[in-house]
Design a protein around this motif. Structure first.
Motif, PDB file in Angstrom:
ATOM      1  N   ASN A  39     136.651 131.648 126.006  1.00 13.39           N
ATOM      2  CA  ASN A  39     135.293 131.188 125.894  1.00 13.39           C
ATOM      3  C   ASN A  39     134.532 131.625 124.598  1.00 13.39           C
ATOM      4  O   ASN A  39     133.744 130.841 123.896  1.00 13.39           O
ATOM      5  N   ALA A  44     132.728 126.872 125.605  1.00 13.09           N
ATOM      6  CA  ALA A  44     132.758 125.650 126.511  1.00 13.09           C
ATOM      7  C   ALA A  44     131.597 125.759 127.761  1.00 13.09           C
ATOM      8  O   ALA A  44     131.025 125.189 128.127  1.00 13.09           O
ATOM      9  N   ILE A  45     131.773 127.064 128.144  1.00 15.02           N
ATOM     10  CA  ILE A  45     130.947 127.383 129.424  1.00 15.02           C
ATOM     11  C   ILE A  45     129.769 128.174 129.025  1.00 15.02           C
ATOM     12  O   ILE A  45     129.915 129.207 128.237  1.00 15.02           O
ATOM     13  N   LYS A  81     128.240 120.452 134.607  1.00 11.18           N
ATOM     14  CA  LYS A  81     127.690 119.898 133.046  1.00 11.18           C
ATOM     15  C   LYS A  81     126.231 120.658 132.919  1.00 11.18           C
ATOM     16  O   LYS A  81     125.169 120.277 133.996  1.00 11.18           O
ATOM     17  N   THR A 124     128.717 123.730 131.628  1.00 14.15           N
ATOM     18  CA  THR A 124     129.160 123.354 130.552  1.00 14.15           C
ATOM     19  C   THR A 124     128.434 123.035 129.539  1.00 14.15           C
ATOM     20  O   THR A 124     127.354 122.273 129.823  1.00 14.15           O
ATOM     21  N   ASN A 125     128.706 123.445 128.374  1.00 15.63           N
ATOM     22  CA  ASN A 125     127.967 123.003 127.179  1.00 15.63           C
ATOM     23  C   ASN A 125     127.801 121.229 126.770  1.00 15.63           C
ATOM     24  O   ASN A 125     128.666 120.627 127.040  1.00 15.63           O
ATOM     25  N   THR A 143     130.473 123.547 120.835  1.00 17.65           N
ATOM     26  CA  THR A 143     131.770 123.822 121.524  1.00 17.65           C
ATOM     27  C   THR A 143     133.044 123.255 120.721  1.00 17.65           C
ATOM     28  O   THR A 143     132.853 122.122 120.082  1.00 17.65           O
ATOM     29  N   GLY A 159     131.976 120.243 126.552  1.00 19.75           N
ATOM     30  CA  GLY A 159     132.071 121.825 127.457  1.00 19.75           C
ATOM     31  C   GLY A 159     133.007 121.541 128.459  1.00 19.75           C
ATOM     32  O   GLY A 159     133.810 122.321 128.674  1.00 19.75           O
ATOM     33  N   ALA A 160     132.888 120.466 129.235  1.00 23.90           N
ATOM     34  CA  ALA A 160     133.706 120.221 130.460  1.00 23.90           C
ATOM     35  C   ALA A 160     135.085 120.048 130.094  1.00 23.90           C
ATOM     36  O   ALA A 160     135.957 120.693 130.715  1.00 23.90           O
ATOM     37  N   ALA A 163     136.603 123.275 128.698  1.00 28.00           N
ATOM     38  CA  ALA A 163     136.819 124.077 129.641  1.00 28.00           C
ATOM     39  C   ALA A 163     138.014 124.124 130.535  1.00 28.00           C
ATOM     40  O   ALA A 163     138.887 124.659 131.015  1.00 28.00           O
ATOM     41  N   ALA A 172     136.168 119.433 136.640  1.00 32.10           N
ATOM     42  CA  ALA A 172     134.808 119.429 135.886  1.00 32.10           C
ATOM     43  C   ALA A 172     134.095 118.060 136.008  1.00 32.10           C
ATOM     44  O   ALA A 172     134.706 116.907 136.300  1.00 32.10           O
TER      45      ALA A 172
END
Length: 465
Positions: A39, A44-45, A81, A124-125, A143, A159-160, A163, A172
Motif C-alpha cells: 500500500n 489503494a487503501i 469504497k 478504498t481510494n 492510486t 482503489g478497490a 487492493a 471489494a
C-alpha cells in the motif's frame, strides 16, 4: 493455515475461518502484512485503522466460538469504497470538502456487507466524488496500477480493484455510472460487475429515481464475485426500484457452459468509438476462446446511436442536481473537469432531460429485441489499456485526439444507459503485460446467467499470469 494465503479465493478464506482452520485475527494479520508491503507504493487503501480492525477480528472470533450463526463473509478483511458512508469511519468522497467527514450511519450496501460478517480495515481510494475513470484526489493522492505502478488503476473504484489485485483484500465493493466497476477491473486484471438497474439497492440517495449509477461487487474471480453479489442483492423497502429476487439466487457454486451460447461480438459497435489496437486484438481474440468452448460467435452489435447524448445529458443533470449548490459555495474546491461537468448541467432544460429519457427508453427496448437473437454481447470494457498515472485521462487513441475526459469511456457508458448487466472479465495482456478485460453484457435481470457465462469464459481462457 499452511495452505492459505492472501491470494486464496474469498470462498476458501471464508470456509477456513468457519472451519476454524484459521482465525479471523490470523487472517487479518496476513492481509495487514500485505497492506504494509504494497500500500505505501500503490495507495489503494485509505483511512486504514489497524486497531479497530483487530478489535473487529477479535469480535468475529468470539462470535464463532460462542456458536453464533455467522454470515457468508464472516472474518474476511474488507475495505469499503470511500464514496460509501460507513458509520464512525472517515468517509471523504475524495473531496477536500469532506476530508474530515465521519458519517453517523451506514448506507445500505455497507449494512449488508457488515451483516455478512466482514472485518472492516479501512476505505478504498476514489477520484473526487467518483468522477472519472482515473483514481486521484487532493486528499489522498493517486492510486497506482498493481501490475505496473507507472500506470493508472482506473476508476472510480480504482482503489478497490488495486487492493484486490495486490492481495490487500479478498473482496471489494464499488459503484458504476460510466464504467467505475468495469474499467478498473479491466485495468487491474480482476472481475467487476455492473448489475442491472435495481439489482443492488442503494440507500440513502438524494434521488431514488436516478438510474445511471449502481452499486456492485468486485473480486479476483467470478465465483467470488457471485459470493459478494449474493450479499449485496435483494429487495429493501427503502429502495423502491429494487428487484425482488433474493440475493441467495446468485450464490456460488456456478455451473455454466459456453456450448451453444449465441455470442454477438463487436470491437467498436460499428465504428461508434475508437479502440486502441492492442485492446481490439484482445477482444477479437476472445472469439477463438468462445468458439473453442462451443459458443457460436457472430460479428454483430445493437444500434446504440443515441447512447452518447443520453449518457452525457443525464450525467450532467445528475451532477448539477447533486453538487451544483456545493460548487457555487466552493468554486475552487473541485477539479476543473468535474466543475465543467457540473456546470454543463446548468443550461439543461426539461426538454433536454425528457429527450434523454425518451432515448434511454428506446435504447432499452432495442437491447431487449437484440437479445432475442443473441444471448450475450461481447465488446471492450475500456477503449485503452492502462495509461500513464500522471495523465488525468488519455488524450488520444491510435493518434485520434480525445476532446474530453469522457471520450475514451464510451465502450462502458454506452452500456450504462441500456440498463443491462455487464461484467468485466480478464481476457488477455498487451505486449507490455498490461491487463485487458472483455465486457460481457446480458439482458436486464439476467445476472445469474451472466455470471455462469463469465465463469465458463474464465475457465476457457485460463490463467493469464
Amino acid at each position: 493455515m499452511a495452505d492459505l494465503s492472501v491470494e486464496s479465493t474469498a470462498r476458501e478464506q471464508a470456509a477456513a475461518v468457519r472451519a476454524r482452520g484459521i482465525s479471523a485475527r490470523e487472517l487479518l494479520d496476513l492481509h495487514l502484512a500485505r497492506i504494509a508491503e504494497r500500500n505505501p507504493e500503490l495507495n489503494a487503501i485509505v483511512s486504514l485503522d489497524e486497531e479497530r480492525a483487530r478489535a473487529g477480528a477479535r469480535a468475529a472470533d468470539d462470535a464463532l466460538a460462542s456458536g453464533a450463526e455467522v454470515g457468508p463473509l464472516h472474518g474476511l478483511p474488507f475495505a469499503f469504497k470511500d464514496t460509501h458512508a460507513v458509520a464512525g469511519w472517515r468517509t471523504t468522497y475524495g473531496s477536500p470538502l469532506f476530508a474530515s467527514h465521519v458519517p453517523d450511519a451506514d448506507e445500505l450496501i455497507v449494512e449488508r456487507v457488515r451483516a455478512a460478517g466482514v472485518v472492516v480495515v479501512g476505505k478504498t481510494n476514489v477520484p473526487e466524488f467518483a468522477a472519472g475513470s482515473h483514481t486521484f484526489n487532493t486528499v489522498f493522492g493517486t492510486t497506482l496500477n498493481p501490475v505496473d505502478p507507472s500506470r493508472s488503476a482506473g476508476g472510480s473504484s480504482g482503489g478497490a480493484a488495486c487492493a484486490l489485485a495486490s492481495g490487500m483484500v479478498p473482496l471489494a465493493d464499488g459503484s458504476d455510472m460510466g464504467g467505475s466497476l468495469r474499467n478498473p477491473a479491466s485495468f487491474c486484471g480482476v472481475v467487476g460487475l455492473r448489475p442491472s438497474l435495481g439489482r443492488v439497492p442503494e440507500w440513502p440517495l438524494y434521488n431514488q429515481w436516478e438510474t445511471t449509477s449502481v452499486g456492485g461487487p468486485m473480486a479476483r474471480n467470478v465465483g467470488d464475485l457471485a459470493l459478494l453479489l449474493s450479499v449485496l442483492a435483494g429487495p429493501d423497502p427503502r429502495a423502491p426500484q429494487a428487484l425482488g429476487d433474493p440475493g441467495s439466487v446468485f450464490a456460488p457454486p456456478l455451473s455454466g457452459s459456453l456450448s451453444g451460447l449465441r455470442v454477438a461480438l463487436s470491437v467498436d459497435l460499428g465504428g461508434a468509438f475508437e479502440v486502441d489496437d492492442e485492446v481490439a486484438a484482445v477482444v477479437s481474440g476472445s472469439a477463438a476462446v468462445l468458439s473453442g468452448a462451443g459458443a457460436s460467435v457472430s460479428g454483430a452489435h445493437p444500434d446504440l446511436a443515441e447512447a452518447d447524448d443520453t449518457f452525457r445529458t443525464l450525467r450532467a443533470w445528475h451532477f448539477q442536481a447533486k453538487l451544483g449548490r456545493m460548487l457555487a459555495e466552493h468554486p475552487d474546491a473541485f477539479k476543473p473537469s468535474l466543475a465543467e461537468n457540473i456546470r454543463a448541467g446548468e443550461s439543461l432544460t426539461g426538454a433536454d432531460v425528457a429527450r434523454a429519457y425518451t432515448q434511454r427508453t428506446a435504447l432499452s427496448e432495442r437491447m431487449r429485441q437484440f437479445f432475442t437473437s443473441y444471448d450475450v454481447l461481447v465488446l471492450p470494457v475500456s477503449q485503452v489499456p492502462p495509461f500513464p498515472a500522471d495523465q488525468e485521462f488519455p488524450t488520444a487513441i491510435n493518434g485520434r485526439p480525445m476532446a474530453t475526459y469522457l471520450d475514451w469511456m464510451r465502450s462502458a457508458y454506452f452500456i450504462t444507459v441500456t440498463g443491462c448487466p455487464a461484467v468485466s472479465v480478464p481476457a488477455g495482456r498487451t505486449r507490455d503485460g498490461l491487463p485487458v478485460g472483455i465486457q460481457v453484457v446480458a439482458p436486464h435481470g439476467a445476472e445469474r446467467r451472466l455470471l455462469e457465462v463469465a465463469a465458463a469464459f474464465e475457465e476457457a481462457v485460463g490463467p493469464l499470469g
